[in-house]
Write an enzyme that holds these catalytic residues in place. Structure first.
Site, PDB file in Angstrom:
ATOM      1  N   ASP A 229       0.803  23.261  16.992  1.00 10.82           N
ATOM      2  CA  ASP A 229       0.023  23.415  15.747  1.00 10.82           C
ATOM      3  C   ASP A 229      -0.261  24.887  15.422  1.00 10.82           C
ATOM      4  O   ASP A 229      -0.446  25.252  14.263  1.00 10.82           O
ATOM      5  CB  ASP A 229      -1.341  22.715  15.840  1.00 10.82           C
ATOM      6  CG  ASP A 229      -1.329  21.391  16.580  1.00 10.82           C
ATOM      7  OD1 ASP A 229      -0.502  21.224  17.488  1.00 10.82           O
ATOM      8  OD2 ASP A 229      -2.172  20.537  16.268  1.00 10.82           O
TER       9      ASP A 229
ATOM     10  N   ASP B 170      -7.525  27.567  14.795  1.00 10.11           N
ATOM     11  CA  ASP B 170      -7.153  27.067  13.462  1.00 10.11           C
ATOM     12  C   ASP B 170      -7.568  27.979  12.306  1.00 10.11           C
ATOM     13  O   ASP B 170      -7.732  27.505  11.189  1.00 10.11           O
ATOM     14  CB  ASP B 170      -7.783  25.681  13.267  1.00 10.11           C
ATOM     15  CG  ASP B 170      -7.423  24.738  14.403  1.00 10.11           C
ATOM     16  OD1 ASP B 170      -6.234  24.413  14.536  1.00 10.11           O
ATOM     17  OD2 ASP B 170      -8.321  24.365  15.177  1.00 10.11           O
TER      18      ASP B 170
HETATM   19  N1  GLY Z   1      -5.164  19.286  15.440  1.00  8.66           N
HETATM   20  C1  GLY Z   1      -4.227  19.419  14.431  1.00  8.66           C
HETATM   21  C2  GLY Z   1      -3.594  18.138  14.047  1.00  8.66           C
HETATM   22  O1  GLY Z   1      -4.144  17.077  14.331  1.00  8.66           O
HETATM   23  O2  GLY Z   1      -2.559  18.182  13.447  1.00  8.66           O
END
Ligand code: GLY
Length: 388
Positions: A167, A112
């Site tokens: 994601d 992330d």
């Molecule tokens: N882990 C990223 C989301 O929950 O969108």
């Protein structure tokens, strides 16, 4: 006479539209004022704290994080507020909360780093052009690229080597950015291959998306689609699709490869076709019994992604469709049903978000990324409607 009626009709419609836009602009400014109030309260009540989701409207609680991916969204909101009000006190806070994250530029435990650094240090760099700030963004991009699996050609998720998440499309932009800034062909290769692999295995023919892809780590062969936060492996988790819509649009901006634009547009079409009239989807479009009817953070992400797509598609009709749909979403989210403005004691900005429905985390609550992308979409709306 027909002509005269026709013109009056057109003028009438134009006047209505102008009034709608004036009203929406007013709600957007009101939203930023409310956001200042909520963010100031959070800074004073819990200094240097990075919330993720609320429980009964309160940010601080002992609830599970699952993974640590949200720490950029608070600082990101402070930068967005500073961009609106130009007040140096907010800028000081934005820098402070960004600096608290600097050590994460070498964090290899999460996928992330785009979420963490694009919302904070990249905004900071865009405002200042400071090479030292840019260096941090580039280093975060380099670190993220280390997740690349040669066998399978994807950036692995935080879960395991065999796992690819949709994601990550929202994070891969920081690798493209680092590639562009440094001219490093390996970074460009990694980011491009990851995007193509995701496009091939996680985006379906109808524009819907799977949350996760599972690969054979020995051979790199794709095995199956899966999900953590959606309803079923073969359904479409709304936030995942919104990450894809926005993320593929971002990648198109870096590459000018039409395949990525087409993918972003396919996701946008799926979103607009499947979502009820006001523009707010459920957690997963296929779930016959959703816990609550809305996942507002997906709508906020989609709105911001649609504004981006409107500026990137070469088709004027589509551009207008995306822009109008984004405005519709923002219009809905700035009503007190979603904006917590009339909900005493509620600490978030946007209500009715969901983090992880299956785990029961942050269901019908405010979520940090929801507030961040909502403010980003509201800021884009202000620019659109005031002609900035
Ligand atoms: N882990 C990223 C989301 O929950 O969108």
């Amino acid at each position: 006479m027909i002509g005269a009626f026709g013109s009056m009709d057109v003028f009438g419609r134009e006047e209505n539209k102008l009034n709608e836009h004036k009203n929406l602009l007013h709600k957007c400014h009101q939203t930023f004022q409310f956001a200042e109030q909520q963010l100031r309260h959070l800074i004073e009540k819990h200094p240097d704290y990075f919330p993720m989701y609320t429980v009964n409207g309160k940010w601080k609680h002992g609830g599970e994080a699952w993974t640590n991916w949200c720490e950029g969204f608070f600082g990101g909101q402070l930068w967005l507020v500073y961009e609106q009000n130009g007040d140096d006190g907010w800028r000081e806070k934005a820098e402070h909360y960004s600096r608290l994250l600097e050590h994460r530029k070498t964090d290899r435990n999460v996928h992330d780093l785009g979420f963490l650094f694009w919302s904070t240090w990249k905004r900071w760099y865009d405002l200042t052009g400071d090479p030292a700030v840019n260096h941090v963004v580039i280093e975060a991009g380099r670190t993220l690229a280390l997740r690349f699996k040669e066998k399978g050609q994807y950036l692995r998720s935080f879960v395991s080597d065999e796992s690819l998440f949709i994601d990550i499309m929202m994070n891969v932009g920081i690798i493209f950015y680092a590639a562009q800034a440094t001219g490093d062909p390996d970074l460009l290769y990694t980011a491009t291959q990851h995007s193509l692999t995701t496009r091939r295995y996680l985006v379906r023919g109808d524009g819907s998306t799977a949350h996760e892809g599972i690969f054979d780590t020995e051979t790199g062969v794709f095995l199956r689609q899966s999900t953590h936060q959606g309803w079923r492996d073969d359904s479409s988790w709304a936030r995942g699709l919104a990450w894809a819509l926005y993320g593929f649009g971002t990648v198109y901006g870096f590459t000018h490869d039409l395949r990525f634009l087409q993918t972003a547009e396919a996701c946008a079409n799926y979103y607009m076709e499947q979502t009820p009239a006001r523009g707010i989807p459920p957690n997963d479009w296929s779930d016959p019994l959703p816990a609550i009817p809305y996942e507002s953070s997906a709508a906020a992400i989609a709105a911001s992604g649609l504004f981006q797509l409107a500026n990137r598609t070469g088709d004027l009709v589509r551009a207008r469709l995306y822009r109008d749909y984004a405005l519709r979403i923002v219009d809905t989210l700035t009503e007190p049903e979603f904006l917590a403005i009339n909900t005493p004691g509620w600490e978030g900005i946007l209500k009715h978000g969901i983090y992880h429905e299956r785990k029961g985390l942050g269901v019908d609550e405010s979520v940090m990324w929801g507030d961040y992308f909502f403010l980003e979409a509201v800021s884009k709306t202000i620019k659109e409607l005031s002609g900035e």
